[in-house]
Design a protein around this motif. Structure first.
Motif, PDB file in Angstrom:
ATOM      1  N   LEU A 143      69.048  65.031 -24.737  1.00  0.00           N
ATOM      2  CA  LEU A 143      69.885  64.066 -24.519  1.00  0.00           C
ATOM      3  C   LEU A 143      69.998  64.082 -22.928  1.00  0.00           C
ATOM      4  N   LEU A 144      69.851  62.514 -22.640  1.00  0.00           N
ATOM      5  CA  LEU A 144      70.133  62.474 -21.066  1.00  0.00           C
ATOM      6  C   LEU A 144      71.116  63.121 -20.524  1.00  0.00           C
ATOM      7  N   ARG A 145      72.304  63.064 -21.412  1.00  0.00           N
ATOM      8  CA  ARG A 145      73.629  63.612 -20.321  1.00  0.00           C
ATOM      9  C   ARG A 145      73.378  65.133 -20.065  1.00  0.00           C
ATOM     10  N   TYR A 146      72.640  65.997 -20.816  1.00  0.00           N
ATOM     11  CA  TYR A 146      72.092  67.273 -20.249  1.00  0.00           C
ATOM     12  C   TYR A 146      70.882  67.326 -19.681  1.00  0.00           C
ATOM     13  N   ALA A 147      70.207  66.487 -19.704  1.00  0.00           N
ATOM     14  CA  ALA A 147      68.732  66.591 -19.007  1.00  0.00           C
ATOM     15  C   ALA A 147      68.620  66.142 -17.537  1.00  0.00           C
ATOM     16  N   VAL A 148      69.427  65.046 -17.187  1.00  0.00           N
ATOM     17  CA  VAL A 148      69.461  64.586 -15.980  1.00  0.00           C
ATOM     18  C   VAL A 148      70.306  65.432 -15.027  1.00  0.00           C
ATOM     19  N   PRO A 149      71.219  66.140 -15.183  1.00  0.00           N
ATOM     20  CA  PRO A 149      71.831  66.946 -14.198  1.00  0.00           C
ATOM     21  C   PRO A 149      70.866  68.144 -13.868  1.00  0.00           C
ATOM     22  N   GLU A 150      70.294  68.520 -15.048  1.00  0.00           N
ATOM     23  CA  GLU A 150      69.457  69.708 -14.869  1.00  0.00           C
ATOM     24  C   GLU A 150      67.895  69.219 -14.069  1.00  0.00           C
ATOM     25  N   TYR A 151      67.581  67.969 -14.320  1.00  0.00           N
ATOM     26  CA  TYR A 151      66.450  67.534 -13.536  1.00  0.00           C
ATOM     27  C   TYR A 151      67.080  67.570 -12.110  1.00  0.00           C
ATOM     28  N   ILE A 152      68.042  66.826 -11.825  1.00  0.00           N
ATOM     29  CA  ILE A 152      68.405  66.647 -10.333  1.00  0.00           C
ATOM     30  C   ILE A 152      68.453  68.069  -9.764  1.00  0.00           C
ATOM     31  N   LYS A 155      87.664  56.542 -16.453  1.00  0.00           N
ATOM     32  CA  LYS A 155      87.497  55.117 -16.331  1.00  0.00           C
ATOM     33  C   LYS A 155      85.967  54.702 -15.990  1.00  0.00           C
ATOM     34  N   LEU A 156      85.182  55.722 -15.634  1.00  0.00           N
ATOM     35  CA  LEU A 156      83.705  55.359 -15.209  1.00  0.00           C
ATOM     36  C   LEU A 156      82.786  56.013 -16.234  1.00  0.00           C
ATOM     37  N   GLY A 157      83.562  56.497 -17.241  1.00  0.00           N
ATOM     38  CA  GLY A 157      82.477  57.037 -18.437  1.00  0.00           C
ATOM     39  C   GLY A 157      82.723  58.348 -18.967  1.00  0.00           C
ATOM     40  N   GLY A 158      83.611  59.103 -18.077  1.00  0.00           N
ATOM     41  CA  GLY A 158      83.978  60.487 -18.723  1.00  0.00           C
ATOM     42  C   GLY A 158      82.758  61.401 -18.529  1.00  0.00           C
ATOM     43  N   SER A 159      82.475  61.924 -19.738  1.00  0.00           N
ATOM     44  CA  SER A 159      81.233  62.782 -20.200  1.00  0.00           C
ATOM     45  C   SER A 159      80.069  62.039 -20.399  1.00  0.00           C
ATOM     46  N   GLY A 160      80.116  60.703 -20.262  1.00  0.00           N
ATOM     47  CA  GLY A 160      78.805  59.894 -20.368  1.00  0.00           C
ATOM     48  C   GLY A 160      78.287  59.630 -19.027  1.00  0.00           C
ATOM     49  N   SER A 161      78.690  60.187 -17.944  1.00  0.00           N
ATOM     50  CA  SER A 161      78.490  59.714 -16.936  1.00  0.00           C
ATOM     51  C   SER A 161      78.538  60.847 -15.772  1.00  0.00           C
ATOM     52  N   ILE A 162      77.478  60.911 -14.816  1.00  0.00           N
ATOM     53  CA  ILE A 162      77.966  62.006 -13.756  1.00  0.00           C
ATOM     54  C   ILE A 162      77.809  61.137 -12.554  1.00  0.00           C
ATOM     55  N   ILE A 163      78.473  61.816 -11.380  1.00  0.00           N
ATOM     56  CA  ILE A 163      78.557  61.324  -9.830  1.00  0.00           C
ATOM     57  C   ILE A 163      77.655  62.381  -9.241  1.00  0.00           C
ATOM     58  N   VAL A 164      76.493  62.184  -8.591  1.00  0.00           N
ATOM     59  CA  VAL A 164      75.732  62.984  -7.530  1.00  0.00           C
ATOM     60  C   VAL A 164      76.220  62.858  -6.331  1.00  0.00           C
TER      61      VAL A 164
END
Length: 144
Positions: A104-113, A130-139
Motif C-alpha cells: 500500500l502506498l500509505r506505508y510504502a511512501v513514508p518508508e521510501y522517503i 481536513k487534508l485526508g487524515g491517515s490517507g495523506s502525509i505531510i513531509v
C-alpha cells in the motif's frame, strides 16, 4: 443466441451527465501545486506542494515522490502534502506475492522517503483530517 445488452444511455443517465458537465468547475484539480486557502493557526500554509498519488502503481508513485522532493529541494520549498489514499480500493488481495500492507502506498511512501531522503527531511506526519487524515502525509524538509 445471446441477446446483446442494452448499452444505450437512459434519459436519467443523460440527465446526470448534463448535470455533471454544467458543474465541472466545482471539481477539484487534484494536481494543483498550491492551495493558499488551507492555513494553519499561525497564518502559515499547511503545505506548499500537493501531489495526489491515487491510481498510480507503486513504481510510478515512488517516481513522483522522488521528483517532487527533488524539485522542492531545488525550489527551497519546505512542506509537501502527499495523498496516498488508505488502500481501501487497491487490488492487493489479488496478488498472492504482494504484502497485504507493504504494497500500500500509505506505508510504502513514508518508508521510501525515510530511506532515500533522510538527509533532507525533518519529519513526516499524518496530515490533519481536513487534508485526508491517515490517507495523506505531510513531509517537512530542512532549510538548506
Amino acid at each position: 443466441m445471446k441477446k446483446k445488452p442494452n448499452i444505450k444511455p437512459t434519459k436519467e443517465d443523460l440527465k446526470d451527465w448534463e448535470s455533471f458537465i454544467e458543474n465541472i468547475n466545482s471539481i477539484e484539480d487534484k494536481d494543483a501545486p498550491l492551495d493558499n486557502s488551507i492555513i494553519e493557526k499561525n497564518n502559515d500554509r499547511l503545505f506548499d506542494i500537493r501531489k495526489d498519488l491515487h491510481g498510480l502503481k507503486m513504481h510510478e508513485a515512488l517516481d513522483v515522490v522522488s521528483n517532487t522532493i527533488n524539485d522542492a529541494i531545488v525550489r527551497k520549498v519546505r512542506k509537501i502534502l502527499f495523498i496516498t489514499g488508505k488502500g481501501l480500493h487497491s487490488n492487493k488481495e489479488q496478488d498472492p506475492y504482494a504484502s497485504k500492507d507493504l504494497s500500500l502506498l500509505r506505508y510504502a511512501v513514508p518508508e521510501y522517503i525515510e530511506n532515500n531522503f533522510s538527509d533532507h527531511v525533518i519529519k513526516i506526519e499524518q496530515s490533519p483530517i481536513k487534508l485526508g487524515g491517515s490517507g495523506s502525509i505531510i513531509v517537512f524538509l530542512k532549510k538548506l
